[in-house]
Design an enzyme around this catalytic site. Structure first.
Site, PDB file in Angstrom:
ATOM      1  N   CYS A 128      -6.359   5.554  17.392  1.00  0.00           N
ATOM      2  CA  CYS A 128      -6.820   4.414  18.204  1.00  0.00           C
ATOM      3  C   CYS A 128      -8.296   4.142  17.927  1.00  0.00           C
ATOM      4  O   CYS A 128      -9.039   4.991  17.485  1.00  0.00           O
ATOM      5  CB  CYS A 128      -6.656   4.761  19.677  1.00  0.00           C
ATOM      6  SG  CYS A 128      -5.005   5.306  20.066  1.00  0.00           S
ATOM      7  N   ARG A 167      -7.948   0.224  11.222  1.00  0.00           N
ATOM      8  CA  ARG A 167      -7.316   1.520  11.496  1.00  0.00           C
ATOM      9  C   ARG A 167      -5.845   1.348  11.839  1.00  0.00           C
ATOM     10  O   ARG A 167      -5.094   2.305  11.916  1.00  0.00           O
ATOM     11  CB  ARG A 167      -8.028   2.209  12.663  1.00  0.00           C
ATOM     12  CG  ARG A 167      -9.479   2.512  12.434  1.00  0.00           C
ATOM     13  CD  ARG A 167     -10.161   2.880  13.737  1.00  0.00           C
ATOM     14  NE  ARG A 167      -9.719   4.160  14.197  1.00  0.00           N
ATOM     15  CZ  ARG A 167     -10.496   5.251  14.219  1.00  0.00           C
ATOM     16  NH1 ARG A 167     -11.724   5.172  13.773  1.00  0.00           N
ATOM     17  NH2 ARG A 167     -10.068   6.392  14.655  1.00  0.00           N
ATOM     18  N   TRP A 179      -2.767   2.906  19.044  1.00  0.00           N
ATOM     19  CA  TRP A 179      -1.710   3.234  18.085  1.00  0.00           C
ATOM     20  C   TRP A 179      -0.735   4.070  18.897  1.00  0.00           C
ATOM     21  O   TRP A 179      -1.031   5.219  19.219  1.00  0.00           O
ATOM     22  CB  TRP A 179      -2.285   4.019  16.901  1.00  0.00           C
ATOM     23  CG  TRP A 179      -1.272   4.472  15.920  1.00  0.00           C
ATOM     24  CD1 TRP A 179      -0.704   5.722  15.839  1.00  0.00           C
ATOM     25  CD2 TRP A 179      -0.673   3.730  14.863  1.00  0.00           C
ATOM     26  NE1 TRP A 179       0.190   5.788  14.810  1.00  0.00           N
ATOM     27  CE2 TRP A 179       0.231   4.575  14.182  1.00  0.00           C
ATOM     28  CE3 TRP A 179      -0.807   2.431  14.413  1.00  0.00           C
ATOM     29  CZ2 TRP A 179       0.986   4.158  13.096  1.00  0.00           C
ATOM     30  CZ3 TRP A 179      -0.063   2.004  13.318  1.00  0.00           C
ATOM     31  CH2 TRP A 179       0.825   2.864  12.674  1.00  0.00           C
ATOM     32  N   ASN A 236      -8.115   8.141  23.090  1.00  0.00           N
ATOM     33  CA  ASN A 236      -7.585   8.328  21.743  1.00  0.00           C
ATOM     34  C   ASN A 236      -7.131   9.771  21.657  1.00  0.00           C
ATOM     35  O   ASN A 236      -7.848  10.677  22.052  1.00  0.00           O
ATOM     36  CB  ASN A 236      -8.693   8.066  20.708  1.00  0.00           C
ATOM     37  CG  ASN A 236      -8.197   8.297  19.282  1.00  0.00           C
ATOM     38  OD1 ASN A 236      -6.990   8.320  19.047  1.00  0.00           O
ATOM     39  ND2 ASN A 236      -9.108   8.476  18.345  1.00  0.00           N
ATOM     40  N   GLY A 237      -5.898  10.017  21.171  1.00  0.00           N
ATOM     41  CA  GLY A 237      -5.425  11.399  21.013  1.00  0.00           C
ATOM     42  C   GLY A 237      -4.100  11.597  21.720  1.00  0.00           C
ATOM     43  O   GLY A 237      -3.376  10.647  22.001  1.00  0.00           O
ATOM     44  N   GLU A 243       6.705  13.995  -6.394  1.00  0.00           N
ATOM     45  CA  GLU A 243       5.697  13.235  -5.634  1.00  0.00           C
ATOM     46  C   GLU A 243       4.408  13.106  -6.431  1.00  0.00           C
ATOM     47  O   GLU A 243       3.794  12.043  -6.465  1.00  0.00           O
ATOM     48  CB  GLU A 243       5.449  13.922  -4.289  1.00  0.00           C
ATOM     49  CG  GLU A 243       4.289  13.375  -3.477  1.00  0.00           C
ATOM     50  CD  GLU A 243       4.421  11.886  -3.120  1.00  0.00           C
ATOM     51  OE1 GLU A 243       5.497  11.296  -3.334  1.00  0.00           O
ATOM     52  OE2 GLU A 243       3.421  11.315  -2.645  1.00  0.00           O
ATOM     53  N   LYS A 247       2.695   9.474  -7.455  1.00  0.00           N
ATOM     54  CA  LYS A 247       1.304   9.100  -7.147  1.00  0.00           C
ATOM     55  C   LYS A 247       0.604   8.573  -8.386  1.00  0.00           C
ATOM     56  O   LYS A 247      -0.107   7.567  -8.351  1.00  0.00           O
ATOM     57  CB  LYS A 247       0.571  10.324  -6.578  1.00  0.00           C
ATOM     58  CG  LYS A 247       0.958  10.633  -5.153  1.00  0.00           C
ATOM     59  CD  LYS A 247       0.344   9.596  -4.232  1.00  0.00           C
ATOM     60  CE  LYS A 247       1.102   9.318  -2.965  1.00  0.00           C
ATOM     61  NZ  LYS A 247       2.475   8.869  -3.047  1.00  0.00           N
ATOM     62  N   GLU A 292       2.083   5.072  -9.401  1.00  0.00           N
ATOM     63  CA  GLU A 292       1.776   3.910  -8.550  1.00  0.00           C
ATOM     64  C   GLU A 292       0.276   3.645  -8.456  1.00  0.00           C
ATOM     65  O   GLU A 292      -0.132   2.538  -8.133  1.00  0.00           O
ATOM     66  CB  GLU A 292       2.375   4.080  -7.156  1.00  0.00           C
ATOM     67  CG  GLU A 292       1.848   5.213  -6.330  1.00  0.00           C
ATOM     68  CD  GLU A 292       2.505   5.232  -4.934  1.00  0.00           C
ATOM     69  OE1 GLU A 292       2.940   4.189  -4.442  1.00  0.00           O
ATOM     70  OE2 GLU A 292       2.564   6.327  -4.356  1.00  0.00           O
ATOM     71  N   HIS A 323      16.836  21.913 -21.078  1.00  0.00           N
ATOM     72  CA  HIS A 323      18.012  21.020 -21.166  1.00  0.00           C
ATOM     73  C   HIS A 323      17.631  19.632 -21.626  1.00  0.00           C
ATOM     74  O   HIS A 323      18.383  18.684 -21.430  1.00  0.00           O
ATOM     75  CB  HIS A 323      18.720  20.992 -19.805  1.00  0.00           C
ATOM     76  CG  HIS A 323      19.128  22.348 -19.342  1.00  0.00           C
ATOM     77  ND1 HIS A 323      20.198  23.034 -19.855  1.00  0.00           N
ATOM     78  CD2 HIS A 323      18.529  23.195 -18.446  1.00  0.00           C
ATOM     79  CE1 HIS A 323      20.280  24.219 -19.289  1.00  0.00           C
ATOM     80  NE2 HIS A 323      19.291  24.347 -18.426  1.00  0.00           N
ATOM     81  N   LYS A 371       2.767  -2.005   1.136  1.00  0.00           N
ATOM     82  CA  LYS A 371       2.774  -0.791   1.965  1.00  0.00           C
ATOM     83  C   LYS A 371       4.152  -0.586   2.582  1.00  0.00           C
ATOM     84  O   LYS A 371       4.606   0.529   2.735  1.00  0.00           O
ATOM     85  CB  LYS A 371       1.720  -0.890   3.074  1.00  0.00           C
ATOM     86  CG  LYS A 371       1.631   0.351   3.952  1.00  0.00           C
ATOM     87  CD  LYS A 371       1.306   1.594   3.150  1.00  0.00           C
ATOM     88  CE  LYS A 371       1.338   2.856   3.963  1.00  0.00           C
ATOM     89  NZ  LYS A 371       1.233   4.077   3.137  1.00  0.00           N
TER      90      LYS A 371
HETATM   91  C1  AGP Z   1       4.628   6.107  -1.555  1.00  0.00           C
HETATM   92  O1  AGP Z   1       3.292   6.354  -1.962  1.00  0.00           O
HETATM   93  C2  AGP Z   1       5.008   4.652  -1.693  1.00  0.00           C
HETATM   94  N1  AGP Z   1       4.104   3.825  -0.982  1.00  0.00           N
HETATM   95  C3  AGP Z   1       6.475   4.394  -1.396  1.00  0.00           C
HETATM   96  O2  AGP Z   1       7.245   5.223  -2.234  1.00  0.00           O
HETATM   97  C4  AGP Z   1       6.909   4.669   0.061  1.00  0.00           C
HETATM   98  O3  AGP Z   1       6.890   6.054   0.305  1.00  0.00           O
HETATM   99  C5  AGP Z   1       8.344   4.153   0.225  1.00  0.00           C
HETATM  100  O4  AGP Z   1       8.333   2.755  -0.005  1.00  0.00           O
HETATM  101  C6  AGP Z   1       8.916   4.427   1.623  1.00  0.00           C
HETATM  102  O5  AGP Z   1       8.125   3.763   2.579  1.00  0.00           O
HETATM  103  P1  AGP Z   1       8.366   4.167   4.120  1.00  0.00           P
HETATM  104  O6  AGP Z   1       8.019   5.610   4.249  1.00  0.00           O
HETATM  105  O7  AGP Z   1       7.455   3.266   4.904  1.00  0.00           O
HETATM  106  O8  AGP Z   1       9.818   3.936   4.435  1.00  0.00           O
END
Ligand code: AGP
Length: 624
Positions: free
Chosen positions: A2, A35, A85, A111-112, A493, A497, A500, A516, A619
């Protein structure tokens, strides 16, 4: 988390009142909008008034300012403002802050997370307090009102209140009896003081007031601050005076929004220890038993579950892969992990005995939402692990376990991933508790290990300079990532990273898969990250990964090894070693992923790429 803003100006008489308190607070809330939040509110006080005046609205700040335009607040001498939030209680007008008490003479913002709010709420109701919201904050407001009636002084009342709260909190309060005063308290949650000319400020970070002053004081742990136009007094919770150390904010306003970090992603990586700690908060009772109240799934049903299917996308799916190892180990229930967009078009074998777990930071990913609906059509119960309160997936799921990572602004998920892992561990331990597959002392031992993880994550973040230096000099167009067991989803993962953020071809493999096929990719100079399991973990896993590193090194690979402190077996085969603190095998992804996040962030930054908003990405993918 928040956003918090406070302002105290001259308060000698009605002649001192103006719209400045409100203007400053609204401007501060605008600077804290980045935020992320889901409601906003303000309260103002003026001399000789019987009640505080406040407005609060769900949704964006514009909803609040529209309301203020239609129903203006009076001139004032002090004001507090908040962007919320949601954690306890959905994002509604009623749950928005400020919360009033003491007959409307007192307003509080927070906040918290207050862990013991339920017990305090019962006490206060028994004493006659009437609650209007579902929030933990309103409990703090009524508690402060009770202490104010006893102490007759707002600062003393705040100290008495803060000592009764468990959890993490920043509180601000104003009272009509002290029209030019704002009092604040903090424990495990930030609060900074802005020093002005004949006015003073409070904020959850300097972005709240940096446009008015750059002279600031940082509040320490367990401190109470009282500001008026011409005075700032700080004490500890026992009332002992504290001499703060002033500093000058050298950030400009936009940098302040990122807390001084270059990018939101840098800031969110730095927030990872708190994201894990906050997700753990409030989930055990005083006896140490797990209590996941918001789950809303009957324990008897959880005992009949014969399969768990995790549905998610991207990073969230990799969290699901880690969850699979933990939940199968603790609960002895088979766990399948399905990409939501594949699950949706399969004829999955699910029944009323299947628990489907949907993991999503945004709670709005259309692929995952459609998979949730598909699972429910097949008769399965759906539990959502989500970071964003009030989003669609938790609304449609049968149950929800919220992560408390706070808003994640950068497209690349970092702190939310660690919070998803934490929530998945909590779910696994809760299932083991309900199904009796782990003794209470075994569960308590894992919870104790989990509570140590935020400090271990912090240690990895603090030692990030080496991996940043390697990233800045990395000129390869392809990077491989290898891992075994829970290190395998971490490898996936790490590759995601890099893809992307730096637009580099990167691929994660199960290290055992090398022979393999993938080993054909290894040529001299090929950078390969290898996540090495703990030498104290599952037998032979460590030795096998060491031999994998030998195999690729023999073919000229440049080996970048993530290994546990003290694991000297890796040294002969590693070109670079990034050490992480010793951790239980199943919890180790919380630390082994961090160097990979830092590496990708730094490499993209070094190439001048837009780290927070990478090309082609959103996002939240709200289309199929
Ligand atoms: C991860 O860095 C990406 N932004 C993407 O893979 C993301 O994790 C995926 O689109 C799922 O999003 P969500 O967790 O909001 O469902």
């Amino acid at each position: 988390m928040c956003g918090i803003v406070g302002y105290a100006g001259p308060a000698g008489s009605a002649a001192d009142t103006s719209q400045r308190p409100l203007d400053v607070v609204i401007e501060g809330l605008r600077r804290l909008e980045y935020r992320g939040y889901d409601s906003a509110g303000v309260a103002v006080v003026a001399p000789d008034t019987a009640q505080v005046s406040s407005r609060k609205k769900a949704g964006k700040l514009v909803n609040l300012t529209d309301t203020l335009a239609a129903e203006p607040l009076p001139n004032a001498t002090a004001a507090i403002g908040h962007t919320r939030w949601a954690t306890h209680g959905g994002p509604t007008d009623r749950n928005a802050h400020p919360h009033l008490a003491d007959g409307g003479k007192l307003a509080v913002i927070h906040n918290g997370i207050i862990e013991n709010f339920a017990q305090l709420r019962e006490e206060l109701i028994a004493e006659g307090s009437r609650f209007l919201s579902e929030t933990d904050t309103e409990v703090a407001a009524h508690l402060l009102a009770r202490e104010y009636r006893l102490a007759g002084d707002l600062s003393a009342a705040m100290r008495a209140t803060a000592k009764q709260l468990d959890g993490a909190f920043t509180l601000l309060a104003v009272h009509t009896d002290a029209p030019g005063t704002v009092v604040g308290a903090r424990h495990d949650s930030p609060l900074v003081v802005g020093l002005g000319e004949d006015e003073n400020f409070l904020g959850s970070d300097v972005a709240a007031f940096v446009s008015s002053t750059r002279e600031a004081l940082e509040l320490g742990q367990d401190q109470v601050v009282t500001i008026t136009a011409d005075d700032v007094t700080i004490t500890d919770f026992d009332g002992n005076p504290v001499e703060p150390s002033p500093y000058t904010v050298d950030w400009d306003a936009s940098a302040a929004e990122k807390g001084g970090y270059r990018t939101f992603m840098d800031k969110e990586i730095a927030d990872e220890p708190q994201a894990v700690a906050q997700t753990l908060l409030g989930r055990t009772d005083r006896a140490g038993h797990l209590q996941l109240d918001e789950l809303r799934i009957d324990e008897a049903l959880l005992r009949t579950i014969d399969k768990i299917v995790v549905i998610a996308c991207g990073t969230a799916a990799y969290a699901g892969h880690v969850a699979k190892y933990a939940i199968e180990h603790w609960c002895r229930v088979p766990v399948e992990v399905e990409l939501a967009h594949e699950f949706r078009y399969r004829d999955p074998v699910v029944s009323e005995k299947t628990l489907v777990v949907a993991i999503s930071q945004s709670g709005e990913t259309m692929d995952t939402l459609m998979a949730v609906r598909h699972a429910q059509e097949q008769g399965a119960k759906v539990l959502a692990i989500v970071n964003t309160h009030g989003s669609t997936i938790p609304r449609e799921a049968d149950a929800v376990l919220y992560t408390h990572a706070g808003p994640e602004i950068a497209v690349a998920s970092t702190k939310a991933f660690l919070a998803q892992l934490t929530a998945a561990y909590l779910l696994g331990l809760y299932l083991a508790q309900v199904r009796g597959t782990k003794f209470p002392d075994e569960i308590a031992a894992v919870l104790a290990d989990l509570r140590e993880m935020p400090a271990k994550i912090q240690a990895v973040i603090d030692s990030g300079d080496r991996v940043r230096m390697i990233a800045r000099w990395m000129d390869s167009r392809s990077v491989l990532f290898l891992g075994r067991h829970v290190g395998f989803p971490v490898a996936l993962e790490g590759a995601l990273k890099l893809k992307e953020l730096a637009y580099i071809h990167a691929e994660g493999f199960a290290a055992g898969e090398l022979k393999h096929g993938p080993i054909a990719l290894v040529e001299p100079g090929q950078p390969v990250f290898v996540i090495v399991p703990s030498p104290r973990g599952r037998d032979s896993l460590h030795a096998k990964v060491i031999s994998n590193i030998q195999e690729i090194r023999a073919r000229g690979a440049r080996t970048l090894v993530i290994a546990e402190e003290g694991d000297e077996a890796v040294l002969p085969y590693a070109d670079e070693v990034f050490w992480v603190p010793q951790s239980p095998t199943l919890l180790s992804p919380l630390v082994t992923v961090v160097p990979l996040q830092i590496f990708a962030c730094e490499l993209a930054t070094a190439r001048g790429l837009d780290v927070d908003q990478p090309r082609n990405l959103a996002k939240s993918v709200t289309v199929e």
